[in-house]
Structure formats: C-alpha cells, structure tokens
Design a protein around this motif. Sequence first.
Motif, PDB file in Angstrom:
ATOM      1  N   UNK A  90       0.842  -1.210   0.000  1.00 18.82           N
ATOM      2  CA  UNK A  90       0.000   0.000   0.000  1.00 18.82           C
ATOM      3  C   UNK A  90       0.872   1.254   0.000  1.00 18.82           C
ATOM      4  N   UNK A  91       0.386   2.306  -0.649  1.00 21.52           N
ATOM      5  CA  UNK A  91       1.061   3.603  -0.624  1.00 21.52           C
ATOM      6  C   UNK A  91       0.016   4.661  -0.285  1.00 21.52           C
ATOM      7  N   UNK A  92       0.189   5.311   0.873  1.00 16.75           N
ATOM      8  CA  UNK A  92      -0.719   6.368   1.317  1.00 16.75           C
ATOM      9  C   UNK A  92       0.064   7.663   1.409  1.00 16.75           C
TER      10      UNK A  92
ATOM     11  N   UNK B  56      -5.389  13.609  -0.210  1.00 15.46           N
ATOM     12  CA  UNK B  56      -4.986  12.305   0.310  1.00 15.46           C
ATOM     13  C   UNK B  56      -5.041  11.336  -0.861  1.00 15.46           C
ATOM     14  N   UNK B  57      -4.000  10.493  -0.993  1.00 15.67           N
ATOM     15  CA  UNK B  57      -3.991   9.512  -2.080  1.00 15.67           C
ATOM     16  C   UNK B  57      -3.768   8.115  -1.517  1.00 15.67           C
ATOM     17  N   UNK B  58      -4.343   7.136  -2.205  1.00 15.98           N
ATOM     18  CA  UNK B  58      -4.133   5.728  -1.874  1.00 15.98           C
ATOM     19  C   UNK B  58      -3.853   4.984  -3.178  1.00 15.98           C
TER      20      UNK B  58
ATOM     21  N   UNK C  88      -8.561  11.910   6.973  1.00 18.55           N
ATOM     22  CA  UNK C  88      -8.807  10.944   5.900  1.00 18.55           C
ATOM     23  C   UNK C  88      -8.615   9.548   6.496  1.00 18.55           C
ATOM     24  N   UNK C  89      -9.574   8.663   6.237  1.00 15.16           N
ATOM     25  CA  UNK C  89      -9.470   7.295   6.736  1.00 15.16           C
ATOM     26  C   UNK C  89      -9.630   6.342   5.561  1.00 15.16           C
ATOM     27  N   UNK C  90      -8.799   5.310   5.522  1.00 18.78           N
ATOM     28  CA  UNK C  90      -8.884   4.303   4.464  1.00 18.78           C
ATOM     29  C   UNK C  90      -8.899   2.923   5.112  1.00 18.78           C
ATOM     30  N   UNK C  91      -9.781   2.081   4.604  1.00 16.51           N
ATOM     31  CA  UNK C  91      -9.868   0.691   5.070  1.00 16.51           C
ATOM     32  C   UNK C  91      -9.756  -0.206   3.843  1.00 16.51           C
ATOM     33  N   UNK C  92      -8.723  -1.045   3.826  1.00 22.75           N
ATOM     34  CA  UNK C  92      -8.496  -1.960   2.722  1.00 22.75           C
ATOM     35  C   UNK C  92      -8.739  -3.375   3.242  1.00 22.75           C
ATOM     36  N   UNK C  93      -9.626  -4.103   2.560  1.00 25.38           N
ATOM     37  CA  UNK C  93      -9.895  -5.491   2.914  1.00 25.38           C
ATOM     38  C   UNK C  93      -9.448  -6.361   1.753  1.00 25.38           C
ATOM     39  N   UNK C  94      -8.323  -7.057   1.963  1.00 20.70           N
ATOM     40  CA  UNK C  94      -7.807  -7.980   0.951  1.00 20.70           C
ATOM     41  C   UNK C  94      -8.594  -9.281   1.061  1.00 20.70           C
ATOM     42  N   UNK C  95      -8.977  -9.830  -0.079  1.00 21.64           N
ATOM     43  CA  UNK C  95      -9.784 -11.058  -0.033  1.00 21.64           C
ATOM     44  C   UNK C  95      -9.017 -12.197   0.627  1.00 21.64           C
ATOM     45  N   UNK C  96      -7.669 -12.145   0.552  1.00 23.02           N
ATOM     46  CA  UNK C  96      -6.881 -13.226   1.146  1.00 23.02           C
ATOM     47  C   UNK C  96      -6.430 -12.897   2.573  1.00 23.02           C
TER      48      UNK C  96
ATOM     49  N   UNK D 136      -2.223  -7.409   5.408  1.00 25.29           N
ATOM     50  CA  UNK D 136      -2.529  -7.023   4.037  1.00 25.29           C
ATOM     51  C   UNK D 136      -3.798  -6.185   4.031  1.00 25.29           C
ATOM     52  N   UNK D 137      -4.710  -6.539   4.924  1.00 27.55           N
ATOM     53  CA  UNK D 137      -5.889  -5.715   5.166  1.00 27.55           C
ATOM     54  C   UNK D 137      -5.522  -4.755   6.285  1.00 27.55           C
ATOM     55  N   UNK D 138      -5.981  -3.524   6.178  1.00 26.83           N
ATOM     56  CA  UNK D 138      -5.634  -2.552   7.218  1.00 26.83           C
ATOM     57  C   UNK D 138      -6.663  -1.441   7.254  1.00 26.83           C
ATOM     58  N   UNK D 139      -6.647  -0.696   8.356  1.00 27.99           N
ATOM     59  CA  UNK D 139      -7.515   0.460   8.573  1.00 27.99           C
ATOM     60  C   UNK D 139      -6.605   1.568   9.089  1.00 27.99           C
ATOM     61  N   UNK D 140      -6.420   2.623   8.302  1.00 27.20           N
ATOM     62  CA  UNK D 140      -5.474   3.681   8.682  1.00 27.20           C
ATOM     63  C   UNK D 140      -6.098   5.057   8.495  1.00 27.20           C
ATOM     64  N   UNK D 141      -5.596   6.020   9.284  1.00 26.79           N
ATOM     65  CA  UNK D 141      -6.062   7.407   9.186  1.00 26.79           C
ATOM     66  C   UNK D 141      -4.877   8.339   9.000  1.00 26.79           C
TER      67      UNK D 141
END
Length: 194
Positions: free
Chosen positions: A21-23, A36-38, A84-92, A100-105
């Motif tokens: 990931x790149x934030x 904010x970019x993801x 800015x908050x981003x939550x990424x849910x990787x299927x694996x 690999x899945x994360x929740x960041x602000x």
Amino acid sequence: MTATAALATLALTGTAQAHTPTLNKGCDTKSGKSWFTVALKDYGNQKDNVVEVWVDGEAKPKITFKGKLDEKRYEADGSVKHTYRVKVTAYDDPNFQKNWSFDASRETEACVKTPPTTTTKPTTTTTTPATTAPEVPSSSEAPPSTTPAAPGGSAPEPPLAATGASPTWLLLSGLGLVGAGAGTLLFLRRRRSA
C-alpha cells in the motif's frame, strides 16, 4: 510432476503478491485543497479486494479491484484541518491478521490562509412620521377575485390595479367643484334680479 508444477506456481504467486500500500497526504496552496492519495499494488487477483475511504467521517464510494489499484486522490478545503481514513480489505486477509488488510487514518492541517472577514457595524436611521394618511392597500397585493366567469367561456376582466391613491381627495375635490358651481349660480341669479 503436476504436483511440483502446482507448488512452483503457488510459490511464485506468493512472492509476487507483496501487498504494497502507498498512502500520501498534502496540501496544494495553488488550488487551496488538502489531498490524500491511496495506491495498492501486488494484491491478490483471484477475487475482489475492497477499498473504503472516509473524508471527515463522510463515506466515499467503495472501490473494488484485483491485483492493483492505481492512485486515487481525495480532496477537501485546505483552509481547515481534515481527517482521511482508508480501510483496505484484501480477499486473502479478510480477518486483518496478515497486515494485508488494514484500517489507517491520516490528518492534514489547515494550509491555506483565508482572508479575514470584515464586519461592518449596521447604521441606524431614525425617521419621524409625516402626517398620518389613511391606510391604502399595497399596490403589490391583488384583491381576491370573486368575479364569476363570463358567459360563452371568455375570460373575466382582471380587477383594477391598486394604485395607492386615496379616494378621499377625489371626494373633497368633487364637493369643492359642486360648491363652486352652486356659488356661481347664486351669484348670477342675484345679478339678474338686481
């Protein structure tokens, strides 16, 4: 042989999927926006991965991707602080156990100066009332229409416009003219009789 090829494929897939990931965050003083970019690369491509973003608690549309997500940019007013908050849910990694899945602000500070607002003190004016005139209906108010429809289907005539003129002066002028006429008649009769 087939089992060996399958294991080699799994090993290559595991090393290729680094889940990177790149934030980033910042502020553009020219446009007056904080941003904010993801961007995500090397994620699994067998199923959908999900990205959710909130700007100051307001949810943005969900994004699904396989393998790679090109940079997505979110902007807000640069004159105030934003979260800015981003939550990424990787299927694996659906249970957030492999990181690999994360929740960041991320927060951006106000970076654009707004010009100070000037407040003007309201001026008060006092007016002395002039001679009291009889109340006249406003010219912007139309009296209620009670005119029945004309026979033959034609539209009824519109009511006369309220001009704001008082009928009292017309009545007094008429009485003055009648009085002047009566005085002239009396004068002429006396002159003839004399």
